[in-house]
Scaffold this motif. Structure first.
Motif, PDB file in Angstrom:
ATOM      1  N   THR A 110       0.879  -1.381   0.155  1.00  0.00           N
ATOM      2  CA  THR A 110      -0.095   0.165  -0.040  1.00  0.00           C
ATOM      3  C   THR A 110       0.867   1.335   0.008  1.00  0.00           C
ATOM      4  O   THR A 110       0.497   2.229  -0.694  1.00  0.00           O
ATOM      5  N   LYS A 111       2.026   1.436   0.892  1.00  0.00           N
ATOM      6  CA  LYS A 111       2.889   2.400   0.959  1.00  0.00           C
ATOM      7  C   LYS A 111       3.484   2.458  -0.468  1.00  0.00           C
ATOM      8  O   LYS A 111       3.843   3.551  -1.094  1.00  0.00           O
ATOM      9  N   LYS A 114       1.010   4.217  -2.855  1.00  0.00           N
ATOM     10  CA  LYS A 114       0.931   5.890  -2.288  1.00  0.00           C
ATOM     11  C   LYS A 114       2.220   6.419  -2.692  1.00  0.00           C
ATOM     12  O   LYS A 114       1.922   7.714  -2.528  1.00  0.00           O
ATOM     13  N   GLU A 116       5.074   6.431  -1.304  1.00  0.00           N
ATOM     14  CA  GLU A 116       5.849   6.834   0.136  1.00  0.00           C
ATOM     15  C   GLU A 116       7.163   6.099  -0.014  1.00  0.00           C
ATOM     16  O   GLU A 116       8.172   6.676   0.850  1.00  0.00           O
TER      17      GLU A 116
END
Length: 168
Positions: A110-111, A114, A116
């Motif tokens: 998920t990071k 995104k 990140e």
């Protein structure tokens, strides 16, 4: 070789979205939440027995492959990973990061989605994923070490608060 083809074929047939389902159902938002989740590590999952048969290392690798395929597809890349790269990455994750949990991997992927871990420049590679996972793992280890220090300091402070009597 045949085993590799089977893993890739089985993984590609998966209709459920592992990343989306895990993200939505667990609501894991922080590394600490992922670390403390009541789910087994990858190593423990590989030893788990389900329906009378061992889940096995191969099944865990297959699940990681599914996540990597999904990540590869979600990112709309000009240079996506090949099936061989996906399989190798999954095997490396299983061997090097066996202590992580499925919640860690869901949060990690998920990071990536995104952004990140920085810019991908429209490509995904074994090197990128493994270096980002090293960063994630280090953050996870630092959080665990900090928690252990805090527990230790709390125990020490309780011991020093106990009145001491002298023989004088």
């Amino acid at each position: 070789m045949e085993n590799r083809k089977q893993i890739i074929q089985l993984s590609e047939k998966s209709s459920d979205s592992l990343l989306v389902n895990n993200y939505l159902s667990n609501k894991i938002k922080t590394v600490d939440q992922a670390r403390k989740a009541k789910v087994p590590t990858l190593a423990a999952m590989s030893r788990t027995v389900q329906d009378g048969r061992a889940f096995g290392k191969e099944e865990v690798v297959r699940q990681i492959v599914k996540w990597l395929i999904e990540l590869n597809e979600m990112m709309d890349l000009n240079k996506p990973m090949t099936n061989a790269q996906i399989l190798m990455t999954a095997q490396m994750i299983m061997e090097d990061y066996y202590y992580l949990k499925s919640t860690d991997l869901a949060l990690f992927f998920t990071k990536i989605i995104k952004g990140e871990f920085g810019e991908m420049y429209e490509s995904l590679s074994i090197t990128k994923i493994m270096s980002w996972l090293a960063i994630y793992s280090e953050e996870r280890m630092n959080i665990g070490a900090q928690e252990a220090r805090m527990k230790h300091d709390k125990i020490i402070s309780k011991e020093t608060d106990v009145p001491r009597y002298s023989n004088k």
